[in-house]
Design a protein around this motif. Structure first.
Motif, PDB file in Angstrom:
ATOM      1  N   THR A   1     -14.913  16.305  13.077  1.00  0.00           N
ATOM      2  CA  THR A   1     -15.957  17.350  12.706  1.00  0.00           C
ATOM      3  C   THR A   1     -15.405  18.054  11.456  1.00  0.00           C
ATOM      4  OG1 THR A   1     -16.612  17.697  15.041  1.00  0.00           O
ATOM      5  CG2 THR A   1     -17.270  19.309  13.405  1.00  0.00           C
TER       6      THR A   1
ATOM      7  N   ALA B   1     -16.847  20.802  18.894  1.00  0.00           N
ATOM      8  CA  ALA B   1     -16.212  20.091  18.320  1.00  0.00           C
ATOM      9  C   ALA B   1     -15.005  19.411  19.246  1.00  0.00           C
ATOM     10  CB  ALA B   1     -15.545  20.659  17.171  1.00  0.00           C
ATOM     11  N   GLN B   2     -14.356  20.192  20.112  1.00  0.00           N
ATOM     12  CA  GLN B   2     -13.581  19.754  21.008  1.00  0.00           C
ATOM     13  C   GLN B   2     -14.136  18.819  22.023  1.00  0.00           C
ATOM     14  OE1 GLN B   2     -10.285  20.501  20.517  1.00  0.00           O
ATOM     15  NE2 GLN B   2     -10.829  21.729  18.707  1.00  0.00           N
TER      16      GLN B   2
ATOM     17  N   PHE C   1     -18.528  29.591  13.788  1.00  0.00           N
ATOM     18  CA  PHE C   1     -17.388  28.922  13.975  1.00  0.00           C
ATOM     19  C   PHE C   1     -16.898  29.001  15.752  1.00  0.00           C
ATOM     20  CE2 PHE C   1     -12.710  28.702  14.891  1.00  0.00           C
ATOM     21  CZ  PHE C   1     -12.665  27.461  14.273  1.00  0.00           C
ATOM     22  N   GLU C   2     -16.979  29.925  16.335  1.00  0.00           N
ATOM     23  CA  GLU C   2     -16.625  29.940  17.537  1.00  0.00           C
ATOM     24  C   GLU C   2     -17.351  29.144  18.570  1.00  0.00           C
ATOM     25  OE1 GLU C   2     -14.061  31.690  19.228  1.00  0.00           O
ATOM     26  OE2 GLU C   2     -13.473  32.533  17.251  1.00  0.00           O
TER      27      GLU C   2
ATOM     28  N   GLU D   1     -19.232  26.569  17.261  1.00  0.00           N
ATOM     29  CA  GLU D   1     -19.125  25.043  16.808  1.00  0.00           C
ATOM     30  C   GLU D   1     -17.620  24.427  17.357  1.00  0.00           C
ATOM     31  OE1 GLU D   1     -21.283  23.181  15.782  1.00  0.00           O
ATOM     32  OE2 GLU D   1     -22.801  24.263  15.342  1.00  0.00           O
ATOM     33  N   ASN D   2     -16.630  25.330  17.365  1.00  0.00           N
ATOM     34  CA  ASN D   2     -15.272  24.919  17.779  1.00  0.00           C
ATOM     35  C   ASN D   2     -15.290  24.220  19.084  1.00  0.00           C
ATOM     36  OD1 ASN D   2     -12.350  24.464  17.430  1.00  0.00           O
ATOM     37  ND2 ASN D   2     -11.977  26.372  18.679  1.00  0.00           N
TER      38      ASN D   2
END
Length: 163
Positions: A115, A103-104, A96-97, A99-100
């Motif tokens: 996303t 995504a931004q 998550f860290e 991919e976040n």
């Protein structure tokens, strides 16, 4: 207007976990495009052409899935393909860290892209492409982790062990 999702990655190799994300994504989207991105800073373990063929074989009976290779920013590719969604799988909080942030940046490049994260099915969460590559490199069977068979068709293994 069709809801099209781009599922980007290096897919080296494409695992059962990836397959699960695509098949579950088809419950949300009209079409899922698997985008195999080229990364200039990484040397592929499995040839891009071979991986494309294996993924296409995996989804041969699923016309809502197609495979493309690309060498561009993922957000630009999504825009060109008419995909307003990026589909990503998350195995854990570390994913998550990572991919976040991606995504931004994708949203910065292509404002209309969203996303969508799917949590990996629990029995597939331990599978990673890097682990599979290591197992394969040292002659361990990897069939249990892949939705296609590579052992008989992968000539790259022989070329690496004889050089």
């Amino acid at each position: 207007m069709a809801n099209i999702a781009l599922f980007p990655g290096s897919f080296d190799p494409f695992t059962k976990g990836h397959e699960d994300i695509v098949r579950r994504g088809l419950q949300l989207f009209d079409e899922v495009i698997i985008g195999i991105g080229r990364n200039a800073s990484k040397q592929r373990y499995f040839a891009l052409e071979q991986m494309t063929a294996w993924i296409e074989e995996t989804f041969r009976d699923t016309p809502q899935v197609r495979v493309v290779a690309y060498d561009d920013l993922t957000a630009n590719v999504a825009r060109k393909l008419g995909a307003r969604f990026l589909l990503r799988g998350l195995r854990n909080t570390t994913d998550f860290e990572y991919e976040n942030g991606i995504a931004q940046v994708n949203r910065y490049v292509y404002e209309e892209v969203e996303t969508v994260f799917l949590i990996t099915s629990p029995h597939l969460a331990p599978i990673s492409s890097s682990i599979i590559r290591d197992l394969h490199r040292y002659g361990q069977p990897v069939e249990a982790f892949l939705p296609y068979s590579i052992e008989l068709r992968d000539e790259s293994k022989e070329s690496r062990t004889t050089t």
